[in-house]
Design a protein around this motif. Structure first.
Motif, PDB file in Angstrom:
ATOM      1  N   ALA A 152      53.674  33.160  11.322  1.00  0.00           N
ATOM      2  CA  ALA A 152      53.059  34.617  11.442  1.00  0.00           C
ATOM      3  C   ALA A 152      54.122  35.366  10.185  1.00  0.00           C
ATOM      4  O   ALA A 152      53.900  36.567  10.174  1.00  0.00           O
ATOM      5  CB  ALA A 152      53.784  35.772  12.567  1.00  0.00           C
ATOM      6  N   LEU A 153      53.512  34.806   8.795  1.00  0.00           N
ATOM      7  CA  LEU A 153      53.774  35.702   7.362  1.00  0.00           C
ATOM      8  C   LEU A 153      52.213  35.621   7.069  1.00  0.00           C
ATOM      9  O   LEU A 153      51.430  34.906   7.061  1.00  0.00           O
ATOM     10  CB  LEU A 153      54.640  34.981   7.321  1.00  0.00           C
ATOM     11  N   TYR A 154      51.882  36.907   5.702  1.00  0.00           N
ATOM     12  CA  TYR A 154      51.191  36.749   5.041  1.00  0.00           C
ATOM     13  C   TYR A 154      51.162  36.046   3.710  1.00  0.00           C
ATOM     14  O   TYR A 154      52.274  36.158   3.061  1.00  0.00           O
ATOM     15  CB  TYR A 154      51.045  38.271   4.366  1.00  0.00           C
ATOM     16  N   GLY A 155      50.487  34.967   3.863  1.00  0.00           N
ATOM     17  CA  GLY A 155      51.053  33.816   3.233  1.00  0.00           C
ATOM     18  C   GLY A 155      50.797  34.380   1.499  1.00  0.00           C
ATOM     19  O   GLY A 155      51.415  33.809   1.107  1.00  0.00           O
ATOM     20  N   GLY A 156      49.974  35.540   1.594  1.00  0.00           N
ATOM     21  CA  GLY A 156      49.794  36.091   0.446  1.00  0.00           C
ATOM     22  C   GLY A 156      50.639  36.577  -0.185  1.00  0.00           C
ATOM     23  O   GLY A 156      50.756  36.734  -2.152  1.00  0.00           O
ATOM     24  N   PHE A 157      51.611  36.854   0.207  1.00  0.00           N
ATOM     25  CA  PHE A 157      52.521  37.858   0.061  1.00  0.00           C
ATOM     26  C   PHE A 157      53.861  37.207  -0.951  1.00  0.00           C
ATOM     27  O   PHE A 157      54.088  35.736  -0.200  1.00  0.00           O
ATOM     28  CB  PHE A 157      53.379  38.689   0.837  1.00  0.00           C
ATOM     29  N   THR A 158      54.546  37.709  -1.851  1.00  0.00           N
ATOM     30  CA  THR A 158      55.820  37.572  -2.638  1.00  0.00           C
ATOM     31  C   THR A 158      56.881  37.297  -1.051  1.00  0.00           C
ATOM     32  O   THR A 158      56.695  38.512  -0.274  1.00  0.00           O
ATOM     33  CB  THR A 158      56.038  37.666  -3.608  1.00  0.00           C
ATOM     34  N   VAL A 159      57.970  36.810  -1.151  1.00  0.00           N
ATOM     35  CA  VAL A 159      59.178  36.922  -0.255  1.00  0.00           C
ATOM     36  C   VAL A 159      59.614  38.635  -0.265  1.00  0.00           C
ATOM     37  O   VAL A 159      59.303  39.090   0.957  1.00  0.00           O
ATOM     38  CB  VAL A 159      60.517  36.396  -0.602  1.00  0.00           C
ATOM     39  N   THR A 160      59.679  39.092  -1.016  1.00  0.00           N
ATOM     40  CA  THR A 160      59.844  40.571  -1.345  1.00  0.00           C
ATOM     41  C   THR A 160      59.295  41.754  -0.798  1.00  0.00           C
ATOM     42  O   THR A 160      59.578  42.551   0.027  1.00  0.00           O
ATOM     43  CB  THR A 160      60.191  41.184  -2.448  1.00  0.00           C
ATOM     44  N   LYS A 164      59.700  43.697   2.289  1.00  0.00           N
ATOM     45  CA  LYS A 164      59.511  45.320   1.747  1.00  0.00           C
ATOM     46  C   LYS A 164      58.045  45.912   3.290  1.00  0.00           C
ATOM     47  O   LYS A 164      58.220  46.643   3.461  1.00  0.00           O
ATOM     48  CB  LYS A 164      58.730  45.768   0.454  1.00  0.00           C
ATOM     49  N   TYR A 165      57.400  45.317   3.850  1.00  0.00           N
ATOM     50  CA  TYR A 165      57.040  45.915   4.563  1.00  0.00           C
ATOM     51  C   TYR A 165      56.961  45.636   5.550  1.00  0.00           C
ATOM     52  O   TYR A 165      57.140  46.676   6.292  1.00  0.00           O
ATOM     53  CB  TYR A 165      55.050  45.116   4.371  1.00  0.00           C
ATOM     54  N   PHE A 166      57.980  45.056   6.346  1.00  0.00           N
ATOM     55  CA  PHE A 166      58.168  45.003   7.972  1.00  0.00           C
ATOM     56  C   PHE A 166      59.491  45.951   7.498  1.00  0.00           C
ATOM     57  O   PHE A 166      59.707  46.512   8.455  1.00  0.00           O
ATOM     58  CB  PHE A 166      58.685  43.509   8.291  1.00  0.00           C
ATOM     59  N   TRP A 168      59.084  48.695   5.756  1.00  0.00           N
ATOM     60  CA  TRP A 168      59.290  49.883   5.580  1.00  0.00           C
ATOM     61  C   TRP A 168      58.326  50.383   7.840  1.00  0.00           C
ATOM     62  O   TRP A 168      58.462  51.403   7.599  1.00  0.00           O
ATOM     63  CB  TRP A 168      57.645  49.667   4.761  1.00  0.00           C
ATOM     64  N   VAL A 169      57.611  49.131   7.895  1.00  0.00           N
ATOM     65  CA  VAL A 169      57.352  49.607   9.233  1.00  0.00           C
ATOM     66  C   VAL A 169      58.740  49.674  10.194  1.00  0.00           C
ATOM     67  O   VAL A 169      58.415  50.917  10.974  1.00  0.00           O
ATOM     68  CB  VAL A 169      56.873  47.873   9.633  1.00  0.00           C
ATOM     69  N   ALA A 170      59.630  49.188   9.611  1.00  0.00           N
ATOM     70  CA  ALA A 170      60.452  49.816  10.344  1.00  0.00           C
ATOM     71  C   ALA A 170      61.621  50.915  10.166  1.00  0.00           C
ATOM     72  O   ALA A 170      62.314  51.265  10.708  1.00  0.00           O
ATOM     73  CB  ALA A 170      62.289  48.945  10.892  1.00  0.00           C
ATOM     74  N   GLY A 171      61.277  52.027   9.459  1.00  0.00           N
ATOM     75  CA  GLY A 171      61.334  52.902   8.314  1.00  0.00           C
ATOM     76  C   GLY A 171      62.368  52.619   7.747  1.00  0.00           C
ATOM     77  O   GLY A 171      63.495  54.095   8.215  1.00  0.00           O
ATOM     78  N   MET A 172      62.654  51.928   6.953  1.00  0.00           N
ATOM     79  CA  MET A 172      63.503  52.121   6.125  1.00  0.00           C
ATOM     80  C   MET A 172      63.651  52.734   4.957  1.00  0.00           C
ATOM     81  O   MET A 172      62.381  52.623   4.405  1.00  0.00           O
ATOM     82  CB  MET A 172      64.220  50.163   5.756  1.00  0.00           C
ATOM     83  N   SER A 173      64.572  53.007   4.447  1.00  0.00           N
ATOM     84  CA  SER A 173      64.443  53.696   2.723  1.00  0.00           C
ATOM     85  C   SER A 173      63.761  52.363   1.798  1.00  0.00           C
ATOM     86  O   SER A 173      64.682  51.348   2.299  1.00  0.00           O
ATOM     87  CB  SER A 173      65.358  54.586   2.464  1.00  0.00           C
ATOM     88  N   GLN A 174      63.453  51.880   0.923  1.00  0.00           N
ATOM     89  CA  GLN A 174      63.464  51.037   0.177  1.00  0.00           C
ATOM     90  C   GLN A 174      64.711  50.745  -0.689  1.00  0.00           C
ATOM     91  O   GLN A 174      64.706  50.060  -1.113  1.00  0.00           O
ATOM     92  CB  GLN A 174      62.474  52.026  -1.820  1.00  0.00           C
ATOM     93  N   GLU A 175      65.818  51.761  -0.797  1.00  0.00           N
ATOM     94  CA  GLU A 175      67.046  51.119  -1.326  1.00  0.00           C
ATOM     95  C   GLU A 175      67.720  50.345  -0.028  1.00  0.00           C
ATOM     96  O   GLU A 175      68.584  49.726  -0.834  1.00  0.00           O
ATOM     97  CB  GLU A 175      68.425  52.066  -1.565  1.00  0.00           C
ATOM     98  N   ASP A 176      67.305  51.169   0.815  1.00  0.00           N
ATOM     99  CA  ASP A 176      68.408  50.037   2.075  1.00  0.00           C
ATOM    100  C   ASP A 176      67.417  48.713   2.138  1.00  0.00           C
ATOM    101  O   ASP A 176      67.654  47.683   2.797  1.00  0.00           O
ATOM    102  CB  ASP A 176      67.892  51.261   3.295  1.00  0.00           C
ATOM    103  N   ASP A 178      65.848  47.337  -0.021  1.00  0.00           N
ATOM    104  CA  ASP A 178      66.298  45.980  -1.465  1.00  0.00           C
ATOM    105  C   ASP A 178      68.172  45.883  -1.301  1.00  0.00           C
ATOM    106  O   ASP A 178      68.040  44.545  -1.242  1.00  0.00           O
ATOM    107  CB  ASP A 178      66.305  47.383  -2.680  1.00  0.00           C
ATOM    108  N   GLU A 179      68.031  46.819  -0.508  1.00  0.00           N
ATOM    109  CA  GLU A 179      70.248  45.746  -1.195  1.00  0.00           C
ATOM    110  C   GLU A 179      70.243  45.173   0.549  1.00  0.00           C
ATOM    111  O   GLU A 179      71.045  44.297   0.912  1.00  0.00           O
ATOM    112  CB  GLU A 179      70.640  47.449   0.031  1.00  0.00           C
ATOM    113  N   ARG A 180      69.182  45.356   1.501  1.00  0.00           N
ATOM    114  CA  ARG A 180      69.385  44.540   3.133  1.00  0.00           C
ATOM    115  C   ARG A 180      68.512  43.365   2.208  1.00  0.00           C
ATOM    116  O   ARG A 180      68.768  41.796   2.554  1.00  0.00           O
ATOM    117  CB  ARG A 180      68.291  44.940   4.071  1.00  0.00           C
TER     118      ARG A 180
END
Ligand SMILES: Nc1ncnc2c1ncn2[C@@H]1O[C@H](COP(=O)(O)OP(=O)(O)OP(=O)(O)O)[C@@H](O)[C@H]1O
Length: 784
Positions: A152-160, A164-166, A168-176, A178-180
């Protein structure tokens, strides 16, 4: 009462999740613990949004229940039977709970109910004190990190990009995020952050899937067979990670696995079979209680017991250590009485389980004012960036489709062969026969026309018939000409009788005084191959026109009054269109409407099914995206694609092929746009209804032909049976085609009923498709 039954087992049957179970404690112990917990309750902070506040590390006991399932019953609407049958499960906060069971016993079903993807038919589920799917539970959503069995992953996406998508969906900031991301990549040893997921090895992909689950630090982690097919070292790494995550008591993990022995690392093991829980306890206690060396033996023992119990007549209806609602055989009951007594003693060490959410260290994560349309839109655009084929399809297909329409449809057929038998005079057809006299060079008509001077009339007639459309071929006699027609070598045969010129001259000169013989011998006989209606009618029309021109030619040559034509009808300039109407112009409106409608339908169905495939959409939904947000993001992307397709089609047809449009272009564009929306909405409905590409293809093709034929695009609706005409009248393409035809052909505007009916019908169909899509989604949610 049966003495072998544990107190909490008795309570478990029908006991609601909220409240205490005494767990074998003495009354005064319980009173003390209750007092402690109430103190904690008074001082415990309220749940905060958007993310759980960091809480101090929790001590290992007394623990409270993070997940509690009671008397769960579940069967699938189209499934073969009961999947969960009185299933009970209690997961202590800050622990790892390993759910073991054979394939098909219902583990995934349990987990999907816990994450809020499915609903129980009966029974209750409480997660962190709330029922999944209820408001503020954050389930589906960031409260739970769910790793499904499938990738259940988007094969055409890179790992990052995936993280990033998930995140973002969970309401995280971009810095958070990146860090995670950096932390998880290092913890899970994923070295290839910029590689596409589809280019990773199977083990790497599963680690990315696990990273997606953990990216937002969910308080509840649900892992459906995360270690299947994973190398033993990596498997142990995953377990080490889970153990470290639960150490501080703020994360609870439920994991299913087929590797029974690896499950011994869990705090609690639940053994499941045939939709019920056979036993649930600490691994060492299970081994001890059932006097086994391995967990496999315990499972085997309990499974055999359940098997016997199901086969044998009942002596008991409930069990002590086995919370299974099946009858138990007498020997098993005796054995279980001993185990139950041992278990009762064990229970004194076990902390009570409490489900009051305010006492939990794990808090539900509820995001307020968080819309996931933007992450979904970003995901769709990223997907398109990596998969240019659908975009090219939208641009190139209208070019090919309209180009082919322009160069193939409505063009006059050329060089249709006619067999000619001329017993009147020997003309020579320069186009077909080498040498001889060119019939085109036969003399004109002298001004003093008489039956003597009017000669070579058959040749004159043939010179008029012979044009680009018709190729004449001489035959010596009627049988040979007819044989050519029968053999498909000619579309028809013409016969000029002997002395045709003489008798036709007499007919013209003598008029109503001409003899019967003159009238009979001045007629041309024609045999047609009418197997192709369109060509047959074209040839007949050509011949009729040629006769008219020929007659006028004679009259002009002889300086007679040309008004004495054979048909006393004068065709005036047409009110709309041209005297020689084009079939292309007739088909054009239907062509545009069909292209835009089905292009939008196709692209919508394609992109949504692509997302549904391999559980991609299900994972997004589990992560907290709503189906409405998914659809909204698709609508935005599809509208852009639809505009591209529509503009391409219109430019091709109106600019490149210069097809007729006499009306205002803006109404044409608006109607096409609405038709595209209508196709898109039908696409939503089809993709909600169908799970597979095959089913969607059948539905798409099934709707294509009826809509095309009944819309009047191919043939005027006036030619249909009245019943079909009524059905066709109501279909989505019919009024729009008529409306577009009126705009383009007649130059009408929106004030004409024929025009505005097209707009009204399209709007109504959009509303119908949207409504049935929403109803379908609601029904699916209810029965899932
Ligand atoms: N969507 C569905 N519709 C109908 N039946 C289903 C559906 N999903 C699962 N089932 C049935 O429910 C039963 C339990 O399936 P489930 O996937 O929960 O088992 P499982 O224990 O997770 O199996 P595995 O370990 O192989 O994943 C199976 O018989 C399966 O065929």
């Amino acid at each position: 009462m049966d003495n072998s039954r544990r107190p909490e087992d008795i309570e478990m049957e029908g006991r609601p999740c909220a409240g205490y179970s005494n767990g074998g404690y003495r009354a005064d112990d319980l009173e003390r613990i209750r007092e402690e917990l109430n103190t904690a309750l008074r001082t415990a902070p309220e749940p905060a949004a958007p993310v759980a506040p960091p809480a101090p590390a929790a001590p290992r006991g007394p623990r409270v229940a993070a997940i509690c399932i009671r008397n769960a019953k579940k069967s699938y609407p189209l499934g073969s039977g009961v999947v969960l049958d009185g299933f009970n499960m209690t997961v202590a906060e800050g622990s790892i709970y390993s759910l073991l069971g054979a394939s098909g016993c219902g583990k995934t079903t349990v987990l999907s109910c816990v994450v809020g993807r499915r609903r129980l038919n009966e029974g209750t589920i409480t997660v962190l004190g709330l029922a999944p799917g209820t408001p503020r539970s954050g389930m589906p959503g960031p409260t739970i990190g769910y790793m499904p069995q499938e990738l259940a992953l988007y094969g055409g996406f890179t790992v990052t990009e995936t993280l990033k998508y998930f995140g973002w969906v969970a309401g995280m900031s971009q810095e958070d995020i990146d860090e995670r991301t950096a932390k998880l990549l290092s913890l899970l040893e994923i070295p290839t952050e910029y590689r596409l997921v589809r280019d990773l090895s199977g083990g790497q992909q599963r680690r990315v899937s696990l990273a997606v689950t953990l990216i937002h630090r969910p308080p509840i982690v649900i892992l459906d067979e995360p270690t299947v097919g994973v190398d033993p070292v990596l498997r142990q790494n995953i377990w080490d990670l889970l153990l470290s995550m639960t150490r501080d008591g703020h994360t609870t993990v439920v994991i299913t696995t087929h590797y029974i022995e690896e499950a011994r690392q869990a705090d609690t093991i639940g053994l499941m079979r045939n939709g019920t829980l056979l036993a649930e306890d600490r691994p060492d206690r299970l081994l001890e209680r059932y006097a086994c060396d391995t967990m496999e033996e315990v499972f085997l023992k309990l499974s055999l017991r359940q098997q016997r119990a199901l086969a044998a007549p009942a002596t008991e209806t409930t069990t002590a250590t086995v919370p299974v609602s099946v009858p138990v055989s007498a020997p098993d009951a005796a054995e279980m009485a001993v185990e139950g007594a041992a278990a009762e003693l064990d229970q004194k060490d076990e902390p009570p389980v409490l489900e009051d959410a305010r006492l939990l260290h794990c808090k539900p994560v509820h995001l307020t004012n968080h819309w996931n349309t933007l992450p979904c839109l970003w995901k769709n655009l990223t997907y398109m960036k990596r998969n240019v084929v659908p975009v090219l399809f939208v641009v190139i297909l209208p070019i090919i489709q309209c180009g082919l329409f322009g160069v193939t449809v409505g063009r006059d057929p050329k060089d249709m062969r006619l067999a000619v038998v001329n017993d009147d005079v020997q003309c020579t057809y320069s186009s077909n026969l080498a040498g001889g006299v060119d019939y085109k060079g036969f003399p004109g008509y002298p001004s003093n026309c008489t039956t003597k001077t009017l000669r070579y009339l058959s040749c004159r007639m043939l010179s008029i018939i012979d044009d680009d459309r018709i190729a004449l071929e001489p035959f010596p006699n009627i049988p040979s000409a007819l044989e050519a027609v029968r053999a498909g070598k000619a579309w028809g045969a013409l016969y000029f009788p002997a002395n045709y010129s003489r008798f036709l001259a007499a007919r013209h000169v003598w008029g109503r005084y001409a003899s019967d013989k003159a009238l009979n011998h001045s007629e041309i006989s024609v045999w047609m191959d009418m197997s192709n209606q369109y060509i047959g009618y074209l040839l007949q029309a050509s011949l009729s026109l040629a006769v008219l021109r020929f007659t006028r030619d004679i009259q002009e040559g002889c300086m007679w009054n040309t008004k004495a034509t054979p048909v006393p009808v004068r065709i005036m300039d047409p009110v709309y269109g041209q005297l020689d109407p084009s079939f292309q112009d007739f088909c054009l409106p239907g062509m545009i409407v069909t292209t835009v409608f089905f292009m939008a339908l196709l692209v919508t169905v394609g992109s949504i099914l692509e997302e549904k495939r391999d559980g991609l959409m299900a994972r997004s939904l589990s992560a907290g995206v709503t189906i409405h947000e998914v659809l909204a993001a698709h609508v935005l992307v599809q509208i852009v694609l639809m505009i591209i397709a529509m503009v391409t089609a219109l430019v091709m047809l109106l600019c490149v092929f210069q097809l007729t449009n006499n009306g205002p272009l803006y109404w044409v564009v608006l109607l096409c746009f609405l038709q595209g929306l209508c196709g898109m909405c039908l696409g939503f409905f089809i993709s909600c209804l169908c799970e597979s590409d095959m089913a969607a293809t059948y539905m798409g093709v099934g709707t294509f032909f009826p809509l095309i034929f009944l819309s009047g695009m191919v043939w005027p609706v006036e030619g249909m049976h009245s019943l079909l005409r009524s059905i066709g009248w109501a279909l989505p393409l019919t009024q729009a085609t008529t409306s577009l035809r009126s705009i383009m052909g007649r130059g009408w505007s929106i004030d004409q009923p024929a025009v505005y009916l097209g707009f009204v019908s399209t709007a109504v169909w959009i509303a119908i498709f949207v409504s049935i899509t929403l109803i379908t989604l609601r029904v699916q949610k209810r029965i899932s």
